[in-house]
Enzyme design. Structure first.
Site, PDB file in Angstrom:
ATOM      1  N   ASN A 408     -25.485 -16.110  19.899  1.00 25.60           N
ATOM      2  CA  ASN A 408     -25.965 -17.489  19.941  1.00 25.60           C
ATOM      3  C   ASN A 408     -24.908 -18.413  20.534  1.00 25.60           C
ATOM      4  OD1 ASN A 408     -27.063 -20.042  19.505  1.00 25.60           O
ATOM      5  ND2 ASN A 408     -27.974 -19.468  17.553  1.00 25.60           N
ATOM      6  N   ASP A 409     -23.900 -18.762  19.750  1.00 28.15           N
ATOM      7  CA  ASP A 409     -22.921 -19.759  20.192  1.00 28.15           C
ATOM      8  C   ASP A 409     -22.173 -19.340  21.451  1.00 28.15           C
ATOM      9  OD1 ASP A 409     -23.582 -21.330  18.001  1.00 28.15           O
ATOM     10  OD2 ASP A 409     -22.127 -20.319  16.725  1.00 28.15           O
ATOM     11  N   ILE A 410     -21.866 -18.060  21.593  1.00 29.13           N
ATOM     12  CA  ILE A 410     -21.027 -17.629  22.708  1.00 29.13           C
ATOM     13  C   ILE A 410     -21.761 -17.637  24.043  1.00 29.13           C
ATOM     14  CG2 ILE A 410     -19.568 -16.226  21.210  1.00 29.13           C
ATOM     15  CD1 ILE A 410     -21.045 -13.758  22.266  1.00 29.13           C
TER      16      ILE A 410
END
Length: 480
Positions: A408-410
């Site tokens: 998700n964040d990466i």
């Protein structure tokens, strides 16, 4: 009983093994051998320390060593790779609490020795540590007190901070950043009171100062980590690893144990370096990490337009069969689904079909540094096709298919596009620059960090919903 010469020689040998172990962990092919260096070094350290001069109470020590070894073995055998981050956090808490207990015990022994020395002098009944205290000059005793204070402060912060980190990683504590009214001012006041208590203790105040110092330090550790969001937990684990090392080194000075000093310094410095590297990878300020001042938003997040478009395994397989280059981005969702072996088989089939397949690893992928590398190595994915973010990010515009598995964040473009995002400025894998992106995801939720991802709504992104392992298993037979 062994002489001090044997103990010192073993300490040097163990220190060398620890250095070799850390050095070997920087290379995937040497990592297994490096771990054995660490195991042998620790075995030498425990055995020769236990058999050293002035050590006794074996009737109590041996059962504790055996019980701890059995418990550690059973826990390590039962813990899945998805639970490794919280296990590491839990182990850090043990180091911190041990530092507090040893420091308390050292001060109580110091007080007893000084009382006896004032009337009787050094006696044969003194333990090795007590005899050491009895021979110290006044200025050396002051340094001993400073070591005790430092060990309690760092150890207590490490303990409660690691407990909260464990809770957040295990999902038992809300991953959103939370602080009591007053925020960082409370931490500053508590730290100031700790300093005053330390001064009072060195000046001759009673043991109560150390008890209150520990209580305030426990609060600081708790409040620091509670104020950090889930997206930043990999950095927190690394930071606490460094703290536990410095706590161990402080106890090494207190006990005049050279090996503990060396080991603690190695862990503390390597953890600090890793934290710094990860801060750069996440565009975080290193000082803010130490003070727990990150993990929140700076304003309202940008609105996301569009909708998530689903696709089935057949559609993904058709795109893969027509592709020449494929980049796979693994994340924590792959670990949860235990999909690494299925991903390895998919990689094998794609390469056999003449496709160029590579893996893109972000420095903070998963919830522990190196988490994805270990999973892929476990599944026999060749090391030479597993690349770091800096090595592969510029290649996405020339990539036909990017497959995101549980990340998700990466891979969140908001890091570059939304200045109010909690991850604003964080370097990410720019998968959206590929011709087409497929995201393997259980559902439409935001994931662990609670941050919405605009990638899922882009025109060239398609969502393959479902368990990652089941999705990949369904996909494999369709690859020609």
């Amino acid at each position: 009983m062994l002489g001090q010469g044997f103990v010192s020689a073993a300490a040097i040998a163990a220190s060398v093994l620890f250095v070799l172990s850390l050095g070997g962990l920087s290379n995937q092919e040497k990592a297994k051998r490096a771990v054995w260096y660490g195991i042998v070094g620790m075995a030498l350290a425990v055995v020769f320390t236990a058999l050293g001069p002035g050590i006794g109470a074996y009737w109590l020590m041996l059962p504790m060593i055996i019980a701890g070894s059995v418990i550690g073995w059973r826990v390590a055998k039962r813990v899945a790779m998805t639970e490794m981050p919280q296990l590491v956090a839990a182990l850090h808490s043990f180091v911190g609490l041990a530092a507090v207990f040893v420091a308390w015990s050292a001060d109580l022994e110091r007080r007893r020795v000084l009382a006896v020395r004032a009337t009787e002098g050094v006696t044969e009944e003194f333990s090795a540590f007590a005899a050491l205290v009895a021979t110290k000059a006044p200025d050396e005793l002051t340094f001993l007190q400073l070591e005790v204070v430092f060990a309690i402060f760092i150890g207590a912060v490490t303990f409660t901070g690691s407990v909260i980190a464990f809770g957040k990683l295990a999902g038992k504590v809300d991953g959103k950043p939370k602080q009591l009214p007053g925020g960082h001012l409370l931490n500053a006041v508590a730290a100031g009171l700790c300093l005053l208590l330390a001064i009072a203790y060195v000046a001759g105040a009673g043991f109560w100062t150390l008890l209150i110092l520990a209580a305030l330090s426990f609060f600081i550790g708790y409040h620091l980590i509670m104020g950090i969001g889930g997206a930043d937990m990999p950095v927190v684990v690394s930071m606490l690893n460094s703290y536990s090392g410095w706590a161990a080194a402080a106890i090494g000075f207190t006990l005049s144990n050279d090996l503990l000093i060396v080991t603690g310094a190695l862990v503390g410095s390597s953890g600090a370096i890793l934290s710094y590297i990860m801060c750069k990878a996440m565009n975080r300020d290193f000082l803010s990490v130490i003070l727990g001042g990150f993990g929140g938003t700076s304003g309202p997040a940008a609105e996301i337009e569009g909708e998530q478009v689903a696709i089935d395994a057949g559609g993904v397989a058709a795109a893969l069969n027509n592709a020449d280059s494929v980049v796979i981005v693994p994340g924590y969702g792959m670990a949860v689904a235990q999909a690494q072996n299925a991903v390895s088989e998919l990689t094998r089939k794609l390469r056999a079909a003449g496709k160029e397949v590579r893996f893109a690893i972000h420095p903070v992928a998963g919830r522990l540094p190196g988490h994805m590398n270990v999973l892929l190595a476990e599944a026999k994915v060749p090391y030479d096709i597993v690349l770091e973010m800096d090595e592969i990010n510029d290649d996405f515009p020339n990539t036909d298919v990017a497959i995101v598995i549980g990340s998700n964040d990466i891979v969140n473009p908001a890091a570059q596009e939304d200045p109010n995002s909690p991850i604003a400025g964080m370097p990410v894998l720019e998968v959206w620059r590929s011709r087409v992106v497929f995201v393997c995801k259980r559902g439409q939720g935001t994931g662990y960090s609670g941050i919405e991802n605009p990638l899922f709504f882009k025109e060239n992104t398609r969502m393959l919903y479902g368990d990652a392992r089941d999705s990949i298993d369904t996909l494999i037979p369709l690859i020609e």
